[in-house]
Structures are given as C-alpha cells and as structure tokens.
Write a protein that holds these residues in place. Structure first.
Motif, PDB file in Angstrom:
ATOM      1  N   ARG A  97       0.825  -1.206   0.000  1.00  0.00           N
ATOM      2  CA  ARG A  97       0.000   0.000   0.000  1.00  0.00           C
ATOM      3  C   ARG A  97       0.862   1.259   0.000  1.00  0.00           C
ATOM      4  NH1 ARG A  97      -4.115  -2.281   4.633  1.00  0.00           N
ATOM      5  NH2 ARG A  97      -5.551  -3.395   3.229  1.00  0.00           N
ATOM      6  N   LEU A  98       1.978   1.228   0.732  1.00  0.00           N
ATOM      7  CA  LEU A  98       2.861   2.386   0.779  1.00  0.00           C
ATOM      8  C   LEU A  98       3.474   2.656  -0.591  1.00  0.00           C
ATOM      9  CD1 LEU A  98       4.200   4.559   2.482  1.00  0.00           C
ATOM     10  CD2 LEU A  98       5.995   2.924   3.070  1.00  0.00           C
ATOM     11  N   ALA A  99       3.925   1.596  -1.265  1.00  0.00           N
ATOM     12  CA  ALA A  99       4.483   1.757  -2.609  1.00  0.00           C
ATOM     13  C   ALA A  99       3.433   2.298  -3.574  1.00  0.00           C
ATOM     14  CB  ALA A  99       5.019   0.407  -3.106  1.00  0.00           C
ATOM     15  N   ALA A 100       2.200   1.786  -3.473  1.00  0.00           N
ATOM     16  CA  ALA A 100       1.117   2.271  -4.331  1.00  0.00           C
ATOM     17  C   ALA A 100       0.811   3.734  -4.038  1.00  0.00           C
ATOM     18  CB  ALA A 100      -0.127   1.421  -4.130  1.00  0.00           C
ATOM     19  N   LEU A 101       0.866   4.121  -2.758  1.00  0.00           N
ATOM     20  CA  LEU A 101       0.612   5.506  -2.367  1.00  0.00           C
ATOM     21  C   LEU A 101       1.632   6.450  -2.997  1.00  0.00           C
ATOM     22  CD1 LEU A 101      -1.177   7.265  -0.360  1.00  0.00           C
ATOM     23  CD2 LEU A 101       0.740   7.046   1.225  1.00  0.00           C
ATOM     24  N   VAL A 102       2.902   6.070  -2.937  1.00  0.00           N
ATOM     25  CA  VAL A 102       3.960   6.911  -3.516  1.00  0.00           C
ATOM     26  C   VAL A 102       3.809   6.999  -5.029  1.00  0.00           C
ATOM     27  CG1 VAL A 102       6.446   7.099  -3.880  1.00  0.00           C
ATOM     28  CG2 VAL A 102       5.563   6.419  -1.637  1.00  0.00           C
ATOM     29  N   LEU A 244      -5.836   4.794   0.839  1.00  0.00           N
ATOM     30  CA  LEU A 244      -4.574   4.078   1.045  1.00  0.00           C
ATOM     31  C   LEU A 244      -3.845   4.603   2.279  1.00  0.00           C
ATOM     32  CD1 LEU A 244      -3.218   3.806  -2.616  1.00  0.00           C
ATOM     33  CD2 LEU A 244      -4.050   1.938  -1.193  1.00  0.00           C
ATOM     34  N   GLY A 245      -3.827   5.940   2.436  1.00  0.00           N
ATOM     35  CA  GLY A 245      -3.157   6.535   3.583  1.00  0.00           C
ATOM     36  C   GLY A 245      -3.772   6.101   4.903  1.00  0.00           C
ATOM     37  N   ASN A 250      -3.709   2.960   9.935  1.00  0.00           N
ATOM     38  CA  ASN A 250      -4.427   2.075  10.835  1.00  0.00           C
ATOM     39  C   ASN A 250      -3.871   0.650  10.866  1.00  0.00           C
ATOM     40  OD1 ASN A 250      -6.233   4.106  11.553  1.00  0.00           O
ATOM     41  ND2 ASN A 250      -7.576   3.653   9.818  1.00  0.00           N
ATOM     42  N   ALA A 251      -2.852   0.384  10.056  1.00  0.00           N
ATOM     43  CA  ALA A 251      -2.298  -0.968   9.999  1.00  0.00           C
ATOM     44  C   ALA A 251      -1.541  -1.291  11.281  1.00  0.00           C
ATOM     45  CB  ALA A 251      -1.359  -1.109   8.795  1.00  0.00           C
ATOM     46  N   ASP A 252      -1.494  -2.564  11.593  1.00  0.00           N
ATOM     47  CA  ASP A 252      -0.718  -3.027  12.752  1.00  0.00           C
ATOM     48  C   ASP A 252       0.711  -3.299  12.314  1.00  0.00           C
ATOM     49  OD1 ASP A 252      -2.928  -2.951  14.428  1.00  0.00           O
ATOM     50  OD2 ASP A 252      -3.559  -4.973  13.807  1.00  0.00           O
TER      51      ASP A 252
END
Length: 253
Positions: A97-102, A244-245, A250-252
């Motif tokens: 998700r972080l890669a997709a966000l960037v 996505l953010g 909220n991810a663990d």
C-alpha cells in the motif's frame, strides 16, 4: 436502512461514476463490501462486477480506444499482474500500500501539472508521439495495483489524460484495459484463494443496481463537460490516496 439496501445504493452510485469517468466503482464499493464480507470475497465481488461493467461497455466504445496506448498499457499490465501476485506472497500488505501511495501520488502530481499547462489538450496523434516505454511502465503499475489492491484504473487514467487524450478516448481505453486486467486478477485470486458460494450469490444480488447505474451513466456520459470530467477524476484520485493513507496509518506494524 439495512446494510443490504445501503450496499445496493452504493453499487448503483459506483456504477454510475465508473460508467461516466472509467474509474470509481472499486473505490466506492469495495470499502462498503469489506465491512460486510470477508476481504477475499469483497475483492472478488468488486472485481467481478467491475469486469461486467467493462465487458458490457467496451464493445460500444471500441471506436474511441487508442490502440497504441492500449498495447503498451496492456503489455505492462500483464507483467504487473505477475509481479504484483509475487509481491503478495513475499511482502506485507502495508508495504504494498505504501508503494502504491507513492506511485499514485507522484503520478497525480504529473497529471495535474499536465492539465494546468493546457486547459484544452490537443489530440496526441496530432501533437505528441506515442511513448511506448511510459505506457509500459504505467501499465506495470496498473497491473501491480490490480493484483494487490484491485485498483487497475487510476494509473492508466492518469497516463492517458496527461498525454492529452480526450475524455471519451481515456474512458474507452481504460475500460478495454480493465477487461484484461480484472480477468487476470480474478483468475489469480480464484487459483490462490478459491471461489465461495457467497461470492456467486452476492454478484447476482448486486448485479441489478450495478447495471442500473450503468444505464444512467451511459445517458449522462455525453453530457459531461471535459472540465467536470477532470474534476471528478482528480477527486477520485485524491480519495484513493486518502483511502490508502488511512489503511497504512491504521495498519498493525
């Protein structure tokens, strides 16, 4: 209002937005389905309904498809689907998700800059040569996002619109790409996770409002000004970034 009725209304709205812009059904519907279904089921339901929308619309807009751009995006998407499926096996979903966000944030900035440089984009076949490498890269990103997040549309739409293609061409090409991308995503998902009876029953249950949104969207699409098209799609991109953010926050860890 019951949850079932709310989901039916959301399916109608999502289909209407998807039909008019080429984007939005998954973004609008998936969060609601995730609150009511298991994650794998929710993704498969969303993907199947979106594939039905794309499959119904694409034959009617095939004359507006940009073949050269579609070829690059489709080739890249195939590679991206395989890469994304591999990433699902080795990387945590938060990292994906972080890669997709960037990637989406960077692409959106370029998209908005392109729109600001030209309020009335000139047809790319008259002004700009096709950049097959760029199409391939955006297609890979689109395929990877399809395999990992069931979101193949944003990067493809950003690429096509920033290239100066008119909304009707963007919409047609994105729908054509989605037919292949969602088909591949669903095949991979079923092979890895199977197909439950809940998915089949839910697709049948949600199909009527989804097709209703498609019909209304088809009526409105030719009445949608270019400026409004760009405004709606930009807001959808920002919504995708926000979703996505929030999921990352909220991810663990």
């Amino acid at each position: 209002m019951s949850m079932e009725m709310l989901i039916l209304m959301v399916c109608f709205l999502g289909a209407l937005v998807q039909t008019t812009t080429g984007l939005g059904f998954g973004l609008i519907v998936a969060p609601m389905l995730l609150a009511f279904h298991e994650p794998v089921d929710a993704i498969q339901i969303t993907g199947t309904l979106t594939l039905i929308l794309a499959g119904v619309i694409t034959p009617f807009v095939r004359g507006h498809i940009v073949p050269k751009e579609l070829a690059g995006l489709a080739t890249g998407s195939g590679i991206g689907l395989l890469l994304g499926s591999g990433l699902l096996l080795v990387l945590p979903i938060t990292g994906i998700r972080l890669a997709a966000l960037v990637a989406l944030g960077y692409s959106l900035v370029r998209y908005v800059n392109a729109l600001m440089r030209s309020a009335a984009p000139t047809a790319p076949e008259e002004m700009q040569p096709s950049r097959s490498l760029a199409g391939l890269m955006y297609g890979m990103g689109s395929g990877a996002m399809s395999a990992t997040l069931a979101m193949p549309g944003p990067l493809a739409l950003i690429f096509l619109r920033s290239r100066g293609h008119a909304p009707d061409r963007v919409r047609a090409t994105v729908f054509a790409l989605m037919v292949g991308s969602y088909s591949g995503m669903l095949i991979i998902s079923v092979l890895l996770s199977g197909l439950s009876q809940n998915v089949l029953d839910s697709v049948v249950f949600y199909l009527a409002p989804t097709l209703g949104g498609l019909v209304v969207g088809q009526f409105l699409v030719n009445r949608l000004p270019t400026l409004l098209f760009d405004l709606i799609t930009t807001l959808l991109m920002l919504s995708t970034l926000a979703v996505l953010g929030l999921k990352i926050i909220n991810a663990d860890f």
